[in-house]
Design an enzyme around this catalytic site. Structure first.
Site, mmCIF file in Angstrom:
data_model
loop_
_atom_site.group_PDB
_atom_site.id
_atom_site.type_symbol
_atom_site.label_atom_id
_atom_site.label_comp_id
_atom_site.label_asym_id
_atom_site.label_seq_id
_atom_site.Cartn_x
_atom_site.Cartn_y
_atom_site.Cartn_z
ATOM 1 N N THR A 20 13.516 13.813 -28.681
ATOM 2 C CA THR A 20 14.332 14.255 -27.401
ATOM 3 C C THR A 20 14.535 13.013 -27.282
ATOM 4 O O THR A 20 15.671 12.603 -26.780
ATOM 5 C CB THR A 20 13.986 15.235 -26.313
ATOM 6 N N TYR A 33 21.938 19.466 -28.965
ATOM 7 C CA TYR A 33 22.127 18.519 -29.304
ATOM 8 C C TYR A 33 20.668 18.175 -30.124
ATOM 9 O O TYR A 33 20.129 19.412 -30.581
ATOM 10 C CB TYR A 33 21.155 17.284 -28.232
ATOM 11 N N THR A 99 8.508 15.821 -27.563
ATOM 12 C CA THR A 99 7.912 16.786 -26.027
ATOM 13 C C THR A 99 6.563 17.772 -27.028
ATOM 14 O O THR A 99 5.753 18.452 -26.625
ATOM 15 C CB THR A 99 8.516 17.539 -25.053
ATOM 16 N N ASP A 100 7.626 18.052 -28.358
ATOM 17 C CA ASP A 100 7.032 19.452 -28.903
ATOM 18 C C ASP A 100 4.859 19.889 -29.139
ATOM 19 O O ASP A 100 4.474 20.450 -28.989
ATOM 20 C CB ASP A 100 7.698 20.247 -30.111
ATOM 21 N N LYS A 172 1.904 20.851 -23.243
ATOM 22 C CA LYS A 172 3.078 21.723 -23.225
ATOM 23 C C LYS A 172 3.126 22.915 -22.771
ATOM 24 O O LYS A 172 2.504 23.805 -23.414
ATOM 25 C CB LYS A 172 4.164 21.078 -23.954
ATOM 26 N N GLU A 290 -17.133 38.027 -24.617
ATOM 27 C CA GLU A 290 -16.826 39.145 -25.590
ATOM 28 C C GLU A 290 -17.748 39.329 -25.851
ATOM 29 O O GLU A 290 -17.875 40.586 -27.510
ATOM 30 C CB GLU A 290 -15.503 39.437 -24.645
HETATM 31 C C1 SIN Z 1 11.141 17.383 -27.194
HETATM 32 O O1 SIN Z 1 11.643 15.959 -27.861
HETATM 33 O O2 SIN Z 1 11.746 17.820 -26.053
HETATM 34 C C2 SIN Z 1 11.403 18.345 -28.551
HETATM 35 C C3 SIN Z 1 12.388 17.823 -29.937
HETATM 36 C C4 SIN Z 1 10.972 17.456 -30.919
HETATM 37 O O3 SIN Z 1 9.445 17.738 -30.340
HETATM 38 O O4 SIN Z 1 11.080 16.737 -31.212
#
Ligand code: SIN
Length: 334
Positions: A20, A33, A99-100, A172, A290
């Protein structure tokens, strides 16, 4: 009147992979997007005028959404980072990343590279052009961290939302907030803005060598998420497609229905290591709480969540580590 310094600004290598932070939207308020749509060159041209105190050398590695990360991009990235680590002209490395899966790449680099000069991953939750876009601020913060001498010897770091996390801790934890990242079990290790940087402790890994060799390929390791009342067929399906390792994203302390535990035990008996982690974010998964790991032959993931447990298990298997006690020791260290 302050004297103007003649010192050359730190030279940082910026490796672009997409995400992103390299996305843009035509509508400031619309939701849609495409991640990775902008080239690194175009993305960095947005920095003109920010007056960043560093010389940036841009090198695109990929232009993808991070859901498509895999061995090939990781291999190219690993090579670039290693070369930059050996280059005395480069003070630090920035990796722009979706970020994923940024936490997976950060941890993979952590396991397979020496903890030398700063390696800073950075992303954005909102694309360029969206109201309140966070990419350029996160990037300015990443420049600040990557050019700071106290970032040495900490392993790869992730900079998001004015916060710095160590690769091992970061996850995340929200789908769309700009403060989407949390650290488990340890929280942030620093707070950063473009003009301030406060570390919450010293670097402990200065001079630490890489833990594992970079592999020529990764084995297929799957994450199986447990749910109430599930049956054991998914375990058998994973074995039928040739999985070399299974990570259970278990209930609570890493639990699953008895039939699933029995099927996973069969996997272990067939030489497929099984690591129990939890689908819950917070807290450790310890041995024999457990679930009787000694009887089932399972490994407990301890502080690692499922995504990072998968990365560690892939690296271990690729490095020929198959002894369950050795695998457990690697997870104990995290
Ligand atoms: C992001 O970057 O926030 C989501 C998409 C990705 O991980 O490429």
């Amino acid at each position: 009147m302050s004297a103007k310094s003649n010192a050359r600004p730190p030279r940082l290598l910026v490796l672009g992979t997409g995400g992103t932070i390299a996305g843009s939207t035509a509508s400031a308020t619309g939701g849609s997007y495409a991640a990775g749509g902008l080239s690194l060159e175009v993305m960095l041209s947005d920095l003109a005028g920010l007056d960043l105190a560093a010389e940036l050398i841009a090198k695109p590695v990929a232009q993808i959404g991070s859901q498509d990360m895999g061995w090939e991009v990781w291999d190219a990235l690993h090579k670039e980072v290693r070369m930059a680590q050996d280059d005395p002209e480069i003070a630090g490395i920035i990796v722009t990343h979706g970020t994923d899966t940024a936490e997976e790449t950060a941890y993979l680099l952590d396991l397979t590279l020496a903890a030398g000069k700063p390696i800073v991953l950075v992303g954005a939750m909102r694309p360029a052009g969206a109201v309140g876009a966070d990419g350029m601020r996160n990037f300015a913060n990443a420049v600040h961290v990557a050019s700071h001498p106290d970032a040495n010897g900490r392993g790869p770091l992730l900079v998001m939302g004015d916060t710095v996390f160590a690769a091992k801790d970061v996850r995340k934890a929200a789908t769309s907030n700009i403060d989407a990242f949390k650290g488990y079990p340890r929280g942030p290790i620093a707070r950063v803005t473009p003009s301030s940087l406060d570390w919450f402790g010293g670097a402990t890994r200065i001079g630490e060598a890489a833990r594992y060799a970079w592999p020529e390929a990764f084995p297929r390791v799957a994450i199986l998420t447990a749910g109430a009342g599930m049956d054991a067929e998914p375990v058998r399906a994973l074995l039928n497609i040739g999985c070399k390792g299974i990570v259970l994203a278990g209930l609570g302390q890493g639990n699953a229905p008895g039939s699933v535990l029995n099927a996973l035990n069969q996997a272990v008996e067939n030489g497929v290591p099984v690591v129990r982690s939890s689908r819950v974010d917070e807290g450790l998964v310890d041995r024999n709480v457990e679930v009787d790991d000694n009887a089932y032959g399972f490994v407990a993931a301890r502080a690692l969540g499922p995504a990072k447990a998968r990365i560690l298990l892939m690296v271990l298997i690729a490095n020929g580590v198959t002894d369950l006690n050795e695998i457990q020791s690697a997870f104990d260290r995290g």
